[in-house]
Design an enzyme around this catalytic site. Structure first.
Site, PDB file in Angstrom:
ATOM      1  N   GLU A 103     -27.737  36.884  33.628  1.00  9.39           N
ATOM      2  CA  GLU A 103     -28.217  37.886  32.982  1.00  9.39           C
ATOM      3  C   GLU A 103     -26.989  39.152  32.749  1.00  9.39           C
ATOM      4  OE1 GLU A 103     -33.074  39.600  33.841  1.00  9.39           O
ATOM      5  OE2 GLU A 103     -31.335  40.080  35.642  1.00  9.39           O
TER       6      GLU A 103
ATOM      7  N   ASP B 271     -26.867  47.035  42.678  1.00 12.95           N
ATOM      8  CA  ASP B 271     -26.022  46.261  42.564  1.00 12.95           C
ATOM      9  C   ASP B 271     -24.553  45.699  43.274  1.00 12.95           C
ATOM     10  OD1 ASP B 271     -25.769  42.907  43.474  1.00 12.95           O
ATOM     11  OD2 ASP B 271     -26.300  42.591  41.227  1.00 12.95           O
TER      12      ASP B 271
ATOM     13  N   HIS C 221     -35.720  39.466  42.744  1.00 15.44           N
ATOM     14  CA  HIS C 221     -35.031  38.871  41.320  1.00 15.44           C
ATOM     15  C   HIS C 221     -35.511  37.203  40.953  1.00 15.44           C
ATOM     16  CE1 HIS C 221     -32.195  42.872  42.052  1.00 15.44           C
ATOM     17  NE2 HIS C 221     -33.712  43.103  41.863  1.00 15.44           N
ATOM     18  N   GLY C 222     -34.736  37.233  40.451  1.00 16.19           N
ATOM     19  CA  GLY C 222     -34.945  35.954  39.815  1.00 16.19           C
ATOM     20  C   GLY C 222     -36.559  35.128  39.692  1.00 16.19           C
ATOM     21  N   GLY C 223     -37.447  36.000  39.108  1.00 16.19           N
ATOM     22  CA  GLY C 223     -38.802  35.662  39.420  1.00 16.19           C
ATOM     23  C   GLY C 223     -39.552  33.972  37.931  1.00 16.19           C
TER      24      GLY C 223
ATOM     25  N   GLU D 113     -28.866  45.163  46.487  1.00 14.43           N
ATOM     26  CA  GLU D 113     -29.235  43.656  46.955  1.00 14.43           C
ATOM     27  C   GLU D 113     -28.642  43.402  47.616  1.00 14.43           C
ATOM     28  OE1 GLU D 113     -28.880  39.863  43.802  1.00 14.43           O
ATOM     29  OE2 GLU D 113     -29.042  41.212  42.922  1.00 14.43           O
TER      30      GLU D 113
ATOM     31  N   ASN E 121     -38.228  40.996  40.136  1.00 14.43           N
ATOM     32  CA  ASN E 121     -38.768  41.751  38.400  1.00 14.43           C
ATOM     33  C   ASN E 121     -38.600  40.353  37.232  1.00 14.43           C
ATOM     34  OD1 ASN E 121     -36.756  43.343  39.626  1.00 14.43           O
ATOM     35  ND2 ASN E 121     -34.776  42.661  38.939  1.00 14.43           N
ATOM     36  N   VAL E 122     -39.008  40.192  35.736  1.00 13.09           N
ATOM     37  CA  VAL E 122     -39.468  39.925  35.113  1.00 13.09           C
ATOM     38  C   VAL E 122     -38.540  39.318  33.933  1.00 13.09           C
ATOM     39  CG1 VAL E 122     -41.424  37.939  34.117  1.00 13.09           C
ATOM     40  CG2 VAL E 122     -41.859  39.116  35.910  1.00 13.09           C
ATOM     41  N   ASP E 123     -38.262  38.911  33.758  1.00 14.62           N
ATOM     42  CA  ASP E 123     -37.220  38.958  31.885  1.00 14.62           C
ATOM     43  C   ASP E 123     -36.711  37.979  31.481  1.00 14.62           C
ATOM     44  OD1 ASP E 123     -35.122  40.199  30.272  1.00 14.62           O
ATOM     45  OD2 ASP E 123     -33.549  40.214  31.362  1.00 14.62           O
ATOM     46  N   THR E 124     -36.162  36.792  31.752  1.00 21.06           N
ATOM     47  CA  THR E 124     -36.354  35.863  31.152  1.00 21.06           C
ATOM     48  C   THR E 124     -37.688  35.569  30.300  1.00 21.06           C
ATOM     49  OG1 THR E 124     -34.804  34.971  31.977  1.00 21.06           O
ATOM     50  CG2 THR E 124     -35.068  33.165  30.994  1.00 21.06           C
TER      51      THR E 124
ATOM     52  N   HIS F 146     -31.179  34.291  38.070  1.00 17.72           N
ATOM     53  CA  HIS F 146     -31.864  34.332  37.042  1.00 17.72           C
ATOM     54  C   HIS F 146     -31.705  33.412  36.051  1.00 17.72           C
ATOM     55  CE1 HIS F 146     -29.817  38.087  38.224  1.00 17.72           C
ATOM     56  NE2 HIS F 146     -31.622  38.792  38.130  1.00 17.72           N
TER      57      HIS F 146
ATOM     58  N   ASP G  34     -32.065  48.342  36.534  1.00 19.76           N
ATOM     59  CA  ASP G  34     -32.090  47.536  37.008  1.00 19.76           C
ATOM     60  C   ASP G  34     -30.630  47.201  37.370  1.00 19.76           C
ATOM     61  OD1 ASP G  34     -32.704  45.033  37.616  1.00 19.76           O
ATOM     62  OD2 ASP G  34     -33.145  43.772  35.785  1.00 19.76           O
ATOM     63  N   HIS G  35     -29.946  46.039  37.597  1.00 19.96           N
ATOM     64  CA  HIS G  35     -28.596  45.955  38.476  1.00 19.96           C
ATOM     65  C   HIS G  35     -28.091  47.009  37.905  1.00 19.96           C
ATOM     66  CE1 HIS G  35     -29.899  41.677  40.000  1.00 19.96           C
ATOM     67  NE2 HIS G  35     -30.806  41.789  38.802  1.00 19.96           N
TER      68      HIS G  35
END
Length: 362
Positions: A184, A146, A268-270, A176, A290-293, A228, A111-112
């Site tokens: 994030e 990024d 990003h920030g999905g 990006e 992207n899915v993180d949070t 994010h 990632d980033h």
């Protein structure tokens, strides 16, 4: 729309190069996208793989800089990004060891990587090149640079330098342009100028034109108000319809017919996005989100609920509501409570797949 299923086009296990291209082409043609799940441990990797397997979906496993360092162990020094390099490589090797057994195509991604973190990127790319010499494929499927905080010219220049090396080993580059807001993994963009959250079509063309001279194995994370994290409804103004304009601009430059989608876009920030926003983005050529949070939260929910329900069974090693001499080992065994965290994460990963139309694709 293709009547074929993905496993007739690409193998199960970690895929690279032309197989990644086939998957993204298939996703674009069939109007779905693949969630990229940030993982920090073998348990979170397993949860993402199991989730995708059970709904017959491809999946992307990705490691952030901080997540990679955590994978290696918080006891290691991250001087010169050493722990992040070790953890990312270990994570990729682990995914390669188990992915095929899950029977699904898997993309392994980092990632980033901001400018200050380039030693991390260098370490991973060196591992890719070494792995390629021995196996004919890179260790990772793809990496993200990024450099959105730098000028467009520097962003493109640095990306091109790395893209040439990556193209030689069939490794995809994600870049990006425009800034993803919020915070994030230690990168804080909460106070950036809102104009920087929206990429212009001319920027997309400049990238596409210069990158395409080297390879078509690249994706673009264009900013359309992305942030994010998860915020109250109305606080984030996403405009995924801008991606449609970007595709039209590039198509016109290439002389392609109206409605063409030559660019692989990344969302990003999905986390926290509406179904309509996601649908519009996918329709505009987004192939990865992207899915993180949300998956971080879901993993925690499993632990929280387990310990709340079993609080009287984990307060001591011996003694619980069933008797003062009753042992509690089966309640505090890490395999028990960590599995509960995996279960709730599995549910959330499957929801992400469903939101993106990534179900029954194999």
């Amino acid at each position: 729309m293709s009547a074929q299923k993905l496993l007739s086009l690409v193998p199960a296990g970690v895929i690279t190069g032309n197989d990644v291209r086939k998957v993204f082409d298939y996703a674009r043609e069939n109007q779905f996208a693949i969630p990229a799940i940030n993982c920090t441990s073998t348990g979170t990797v397993n949860a993402a793989l199991e989730a995708a397997r059970d709904i017959k979906s491809p999946i992307i496993i990705q490691f952030s800089n901080g997540g990679a360092a955590f994978f290696a162990g918080k006891g290691l020094s991250n001087k010169n990004q050493e722990a992040s390099v070790i953890g990312a490589i270990a994570g990729a090797q682990y995914v390669r060891a188990v992915a095929k057994a899950y029977g699904i195509p898997v993309i392994v991604h980092s990632d980033h990587c901001a400018k200050k973190l380039l030693p991390w990127f260098d370490g991973m790319l060196a591992a890719d090149e070494e792995y390629y010499k021995a196996n004919g494929v890179p260790l990772f499927s793809s990496h993200m640079l990024d450099l959105s905080e730098e000028s467009k010219e520097e962003n493109i220049e640095v990306c091109l330098k790395y893209l040439k090396r990556m193209a030689a080993i069939d490794c995809l580059l994600e870049m990006e342009i425009g800034i993803t807001g919020g915070e994030e993994d230690g990168v804080n963009n909460e106070n950036v100028d809102s104009a920087a959250l929206y990429t212009q079509p001319e920027d997309i063309w400049d990238i596409y034109e210069s990158f395409s001279k080297i390879t078509d194995l690249f994706t673009i994370a264009a900013a359309f108000g992305n942030v994010h994290g998860v915020y109250k409804p109305g606080n984030v103004k996403l405009h995924p319809e801008l991606l449609i304009k970007h595709q039209a601009y590039v198509s016109e430059k290439l002389g392609k017919p109206a409605g063409s989608k030559p660019v692989y876009f990344v969302f990003h920030g999905g986390s926290g996005s509406t179904e309509q926003e996601i649908s519009t983005a996918v329709g505009a050529g987004v192939v990865k989100m992207n899915v993180d949070t949300d998956t971080q939260y879901s993993f925690m929910v499993g632990l929280r609920d387990y310990f709340q329900a079993k609080k009287d069974y984990v307060a001591t090693q011996v003694g619980n509501p069933e008797g003062a001499d009753k042992p509690n080992k089966k309640y505090y065994d890490p395999r028990v409570f960590m599995r509960e965290a995996e279960k709730t994460m599995i549910t959330r990963v499957q929801q992400a797949c469903k939101d993106l139309g990534n179900v029954d694709r194999l």
